[in-house]
Design an enzyme around this catalytic site. Structure first.
Site, PDB file in Angstrom:
ATOM      1  N   ASP A   8      13.534   0.844 -24.852  1.00  9.60           N
ATOM      2  CA  ASP A   8      13.392   0.917 -26.312  1.00  9.60           C
ATOM      3  C   ASP A   8      14.762   0.731 -26.956  1.00  9.60           C
ATOM      4  O   ASP A   8      15.757   0.420 -26.277  1.00  9.60           O
ATOM      5  CB  ASP A   8      12.656   2.198 -26.745  1.00  9.60           C
ATOM      6  CG  ASP A   8      13.513   3.462 -26.609  1.00  9.60           C
ATOM      7  OD1 ASP A   8      14.677   3.365 -26.152  1.00  9.60           O
ATOM      8  OD2 ASP A   8      13.005   4.542 -26.957  1.00  9.60           O
ATOM      9  N   CYS A  65      14.798   4.534 -21.736  1.00 10.57           N
ATOM     10  CA  CYS A  65      14.706   4.897 -23.163  1.00 10.57           C
ATOM     11  C   CYS A  65      15.803   5.931 -23.406  1.00 10.57           C
ATOM     12  O   CYS A  65      16.802   5.927 -22.682  1.00 10.57           O
ATOM     13  CB  CYS A  65      13.298   5.375 -23.532  1.00 10.57           C
ATOM     14  SG  CYS A  65      12.742   6.901 -22.745  1.00 10.57           S
ATOM     15  N   GLY A  66      15.657   6.780 -24.391  1.00  7.61           N
ATOM     16  CA  GLY A  66      16.709   7.760 -24.653  1.00  7.61           C
ATOM     17  C   GLY A  66      16.891   8.706 -23.478  1.00  7.61           C
ATOM     18  O   GLY A  66      18.007   8.940 -23.005  1.00  7.61           O
ATOM     19  N   THR A  67      15.784   9.256 -22.992  1.00 10.22           N
ATOM     20  CA  THR A  67      15.821  10.205 -21.877  1.00 10.22           C
ATOM     21  C   THR A  67      15.242   9.635 -20.588  1.00 10.22           C
ATOM     22  O   THR A  67      15.418  10.225 -19.520  1.00 10.22           O
ATOM     23  CB  THR A  67      14.984  11.454 -22.227  1.00 10.22           C
ATOM     24  OG1 THR A  67      13.639  11.021 -22.474  1.00 10.22           O
ATOM     25  CG2 THR A  67      15.533  12.175 -23.444  1.00 10.22           C
ATOM     26  N   GLY A  68      14.479   8.581 -20.689  1.00 14.26           N
ATOM     27  CA  GLY A  68      13.732   8.034 -19.554  1.00 14.26           C
ATOM     28  C   GLY A  68      12.336   8.645 -19.446  1.00 14.26           C
ATOM     29  O   GLY A  68      11.491   8.145 -18.695  1.00 14.26           O
ATOM     30  N   HIS A  98      10.399   8.758  -0.372  1.00 15.46           N
ATOM     31  CA  HIS A  98       9.292   9.722  -0.257  1.00 15.46           C
ATOM     32  C   HIS A  98       8.092   9.383  -1.140  1.00 15.46           C
ATOM     33  O   HIS A  98       6.959   9.602  -0.739  1.00 15.46           O
ATOM     34  CB  HIS A  98       9.773  11.131  -0.622  1.00 15.46           C
ATOM     35  CG  HIS A  98      10.613  11.755   0.451  1.00 15.46           C
ATOM     36  ND1 HIS A  98      10.876  13.098   0.518  1.00 15.46           N
ATOM     37  CD2 HIS A  98      11.263  11.195   1.511  1.00 15.46           C
ATOM     38  CE1 HIS A  98      11.643  13.358   1.571  1.00 15.46           C
ATOM     39  NE2 HIS A  98      11.907  12.214   2.189  1.00 15.46           N
ATOM     40  N   HIS A 133       4.382  10.882   4.023  1.00 16.79           N
ATOM     41  CA  HIS A 133       4.579  10.551   2.605  1.00 16.79           C
ATOM     42  C   HIS A 133       3.466   9.638   2.106  1.00 16.79           C
ATOM     43  O   HIS A 133       3.049   9.721   0.954  1.00 16.79           O
ATOM     44  CB  HIS A 133       5.950   9.903   2.403  1.00 16.79           C
ATOM     45  CG  HIS A 133       7.070  10.771   2.889  1.00 16.79           C
ATOM     46  ND1 HIS A 133       7.366  11.982   2.329  1.00 16.79           N
ATOM     47  CD2 HIS A 133       7.927  10.616   3.928  1.00 16.79           C
ATOM     48  CE1 HIS A 133       8.374  12.542   2.976  1.00 16.79           C
ATOM     49  NE2 HIS A 133       8.734  11.723   3.955  1.00 16.79           N
TER      50      HIS A 133
END
Ligand code: RB5
Length: 158
Positions: A8, A65-68, A98, A133
């Site tokens: 973004d 984005c800003g934080t992900g 994993h 996994h």
């Protein structure tokens, strides 16, 4: 590998830098935008990259984005997507080893360019370990499909 990128407005500059870095590592990049700093909505770009990865158009994705967080939540709504948010390289390696994550997400307001590149390199070079996994990933797929099969393995009906 074909690596799909999406971001973004908070992450356009970092996306450009990381995309160039991924090219320098010998990968092909697919850019799903945005490419300006004009305010936009992260779900649009998370979904685009999620669909590209889920359909096989791309081998994996990188979302910023800003934080992900917001953009990874959007991608994780697409069936078959496993996007993980990271802020250091060890987790970036483990989400492939994993969780067989097919999208790496991070925040442009959280990590700088050098750390972002370290994470991307660790993620792209890591290999899924399979075995137990894979069984857990199958359980995730069961949840996605609405099946209670694996949940019942523990005698618990959630
Ligand atoms: C946009 O201001 C911001 O909310 C977005 O980049 C992201 O951090 C959301 O999770």
């Amino acid at each position: 590998m074909k690596v799909a990128f999406g971001n973004d407005h908070a992450a356009t500059a970092l996306k450009r830098e990381v995309m160039e870095y991924v090219k320098s590592l010998g990968h092909e990049v697919l850019n799903f935008g945005t490419d300006t700093e004009e305010r936009c909505d992260y779900p649009v770009f998370g979904e685009r990259v999620g669909r590209a990865v889920a359909s096989g158009e791309a081998d994996c994705g990188i979302l910023i984005c800003g934080t992900g967080v917001g953009i990874s939540i959007a991608a994780n709504k697409v069936k078959g997507v496993r996007a993980g948010v990271c802020s250091e390289a060890t987790t970036a390696r483990f989400i492939k080893e994993h969780n067989n994550a097919n999208i790496l997400a991070f925040g442009a307001r959280i990590v700088g360019p050098d750390l972002a590149k370290d994470m991307v390199k660790a993620y792209l070079e890591a290999e899924f370990l399979g075995g137990r996994h894979q069984e857990r990933i199958d359980m995730l797929s069961d949840i996605e499909a609405g099946s209670e099969k694996k949940v019942e393995k523990y005698g618990i009906l959630l």
